[in-house]
Design an enzyme around this catalytic site. Structure first.
Site, PDB file in Angstrom:
ATOM      1  N   TYR A 125       8.223 -44.834  99.247  1.00 39.02           N
ATOM      2  CA  TYR A 125       7.005 -45.738  99.356  1.00 39.02           C
ATOM      3  C   TYR A 125       6.309 -45.162 100.552  1.00 39.02           C
ATOM      4  CZ  TYR A 125       8.663 -49.913  97.182  1.00 39.02           C
ATOM      5  OH  TYR A 125       9.029 -51.058  96.308  1.00 39.02           O
TER       6      TYR A 125
ATOM      7  N   LYS B 292      21.492 -41.664  94.044  1.00 34.78           N
ATOM      8  CA  LYS B 292      21.238 -41.074  92.967  1.00 34.78           C
ATOM      9  C   LYS B 292      21.482 -39.534  93.148  1.00 34.78           C
ATOM     10  CE  LYS B 292      20.258 -40.551  88.350  1.00 34.78           C
ATOM     11  NZ  LYS B 292      21.317 -41.133  87.425  1.00 34.78           N
TER      12      LYS B 292
ATOM     13  N   ASP C  42      22.047 -46.206  88.358  1.00 31.29           N
ATOM     14  CA  ASP C  42      21.955 -46.593  87.167  1.00 31.29           C
ATOM     15  C   ASP C  42      23.258 -47.474  86.832  1.00 31.29           C
ATOM     16  OD1 ASP C  42      23.319 -44.246  87.261  1.00 31.29           O
ATOM     17  OD2 ASP C  42      22.777 -43.303  85.587  1.00 31.29           O
TER      18      ASP C  42
ATOM     19  N   ASP D 274      14.248 -52.380  95.947  1.00 26.41           N
ATOM     20  CA  ASP D 274      12.960 -53.239  95.190  1.00 26.41           C
ATOM     21  C   ASP D 274      13.715 -53.506  93.916  1.00 26.41           C
ATOM     22  OD1 ASP D 274      10.584 -54.284  94.936  1.00 26.41           O
ATOM     23  OD2 ASP D 274       9.893 -52.532  93.820  1.00 26.41           O
TER      24      ASP D 274
ATOM     25  N   ASP E  25      15.342 -57.577  92.383  1.00 26.50           N
ATOM     26  CA  ASP E  25      14.942 -58.549  91.457  1.00 26.50           C
ATOM     27  C   ASP E  25      15.849 -58.833  90.381  1.00 26.50           C
ATOM     28  OD1 ASP E  25      12.333 -58.475  92.499  1.00 26.50           O
ATOM     29  OD2 ASP E  25      11.250 -58.186  90.713  1.00 26.50           O
TER      30      ASP E  25
HETATM   31  C1  IPM Z   1       8.897 -56.828  97.477  1.00 30.92           C
HETATM   32  C2  IPM Z   1       7.727 -56.234  96.652  1.00 30.92           C
HETATM   33  C3  IPM Z   1       6.833 -55.275  97.562  1.00 30.92           C
HETATM   34  C4  IPM Z   1       7.737 -54.127  97.523  1.00 30.92           C
HETATM   35  C5  IPM Z   1       5.565 -55.088  97.000  1.00 30.92           C
HETATM   36  C6  IPM Z   1       4.887 -56.365  96.918  1.00 30.92           C
HETATM   37  C7  IPM Z   1       4.820 -54.005  98.005  1.00 30.92           C
HETATM   38  O1  IPM Z   1       8.156 -56.148  95.341  1.00 30.92           O
HETATM   39  O2  IPM Z   1       9.226 -57.066  98.660  1.00 30.92           O
HETATM   40  O3  IPM Z   1      10.111 -56.521  96.786  1.00 30.92           O
HETATM   41  O4  IPM Z   1       7.709 -53.216  96.622  1.00 30.92           O
HETATM   42  O5  IPM Z   1       8.484 -54.049  98.555  1.00 30.92           O
HETATM   43 MG    MG Z   2       9.996 -56.140  94.746  1.00 27.95          MG
END
Ligand code: IPM
Ligand code: MG
Length: 347
Positions: free
Chosen positions: A136, A186, A218, A242, A246
């Site tokens: 990042y 990884k 993975d 990240d 999700d």
């Molecule tokens: C998160 C989001 C952010 C990230 C984006 C909006 C930059 O996806 O907080 O998970 O990738 O960290």
């Molecule tokens: Mg995110």
């Protein structure tokens, strides 16, 4: 206590509004809110996604309550002007390196999980994601190859101090829970990950009471849907965290349910739902505010020393769900404000 309120884009303003109602109800007038512009909303108003006044407000505040950033109108801007730079800039400028993303299933939502109810029921984990380094924040750019091809690049790196400090947060978090830490990397392919693994093992010597294991990312993605109950605390880098967070959110019912806290070494924190700005449903009252309301509870617990009030909010969310409160993402029809009403009623 001063709270920087940064609603941002899309559904951000709708969901933070409900969280403020709930905070007011449990804290009386102990908190004062000061609003700041952030994300695409800030770009459109003053030409920058993280204006200096907002950064200054964030520095002065005891904690930051954040909605979401991201606006399709801004996708063609130069990268440093895009809404996402606001959250990345806040994490970096304030040294917010430890992102805690708990995922657990409220029993009432077993049917909303993408997993079979008996598998989903076992989810109760925390992802500890590093948010100040990795690919990042490495050098990035566009260049042309010798053959004249356009090439994009982003450099991934971690130094040992960065790994050690997030590893310590992982071990401390595990120690306060069920005592198990899974480090995700990884290391079979990446040098960054080999250093990560070596340093995590070094730090583990100070935590003999915590059981450590390692998993390739993975495999971790696969194990999260196969048997999420095997995880207690996961510690991982910025990019892998990240993605896995999700994924964990959908296992736990809905991305509209998961809160997060990002802390620095002064336990000043930024609190936000893990979901994004959802421009497709913005302004329609369809967003689920519970992730933001639960983030507000984390704020009370981690930055404001109000654990009892945090417990009350979490219990009220569970009670509202038990009483049938469901926004569209949970298979219901209640509006954003009605979900807020349901939590207030349960309080
Ligand atoms: C998160 C989001 C952010 C990230 C984006 C909006 C930059 O996806 O907080 O998970 O990738 O960290
Ligand atoms: Mg995110």
């Amino acid at each position: 206590m001063l709270i920087a309120l940064l609603p941002g884009d899309g559904i951000g303003p709708e969901v933070t509004e409900q969280a403020v109602r709930v905070l007011d109800a449990v804290t009386g007038d102990a908190l004062s809110f000061e609003r700041g512009l952030v994300g695409g909303a800030a770009y459109k108003a003053v030409g920058h996604p993280l204006p200096p006044e907002t950064l200054d407000l964030a520095r002065r505040a005891d904690a930051i309550l954040f909605g979401a950033v991201g606006d399709p109108d801004c996708d063609a801007l130069e990268r440093h002007l895009r809404p996402e730079q606001a959250i990345l800039g806040l994490r970096k400028e304030l040294g917010l390196f430890a992102n805690l993303r708990p995922a657990r299933l409220f029993p009432e939502l077993a049917d909303a999980s993408a997993l079979r109810p008996e598998v989903a029921a076992r989810i109760d984990l925390v992802i500890v994601r590093e948010t100040n380094g990795d690919v990042y924040f490495g050098e990035k750019g566009m260049r042309t190859t010798a053959d004249g091809l356009r090439e994009g690049y982003d450099i991934m790196s971690y130094n040992e101090a960065e790994v050690a400090r997030i590893a310590r947060v992982g071990f401390e978090t595990a120690r306060a829970r069920r005592g198990r830490l899974c480090s995700v990397d990884k290391a079979n392919v990446l040098e960054t990950s080999q250093l990560w693994r070596d340093v995590v093992i070094e730090v583990s010597r100070n935590y003999p009471d915590v059981t450590l294991n390692h998993m390739y990312v993975d495999n971790a993605a696969m194990q999260l849907v196969r048997d999420p109950g095997q995880f207690d605390v996961i510690v991982t880098g910025n990019l892998f965290g990240d993605i896995l967070s999700d994924q964990a959110s959908m296992c736990a019912g809905s991305i509209g349910m998961l809160p997060s806290a990002t802390l620095n070494s002064r336990s000043q924190g930024l609190y936000e739902p893990i979901h994004g700005s959802a421009p497709d449903i913005a302004g329609q009252g369809k967003a689920n505010p519970l992730a933001t309301i639960l983030s507000a509870a984390m704020m009370l617990r981690y930055s404001l020393g109000k654990a009892a009030e945090a417990d009350r909010i979490e219990a009220a969310v569970a009670a509202a769900l038990a009483a049938g409160a469901r926004s569209p993402d949970l298979g219901g029809r209640m509006s954003t404000a009605e979900m807020g009403d349901a939590v207030l009623a349960a309080l």
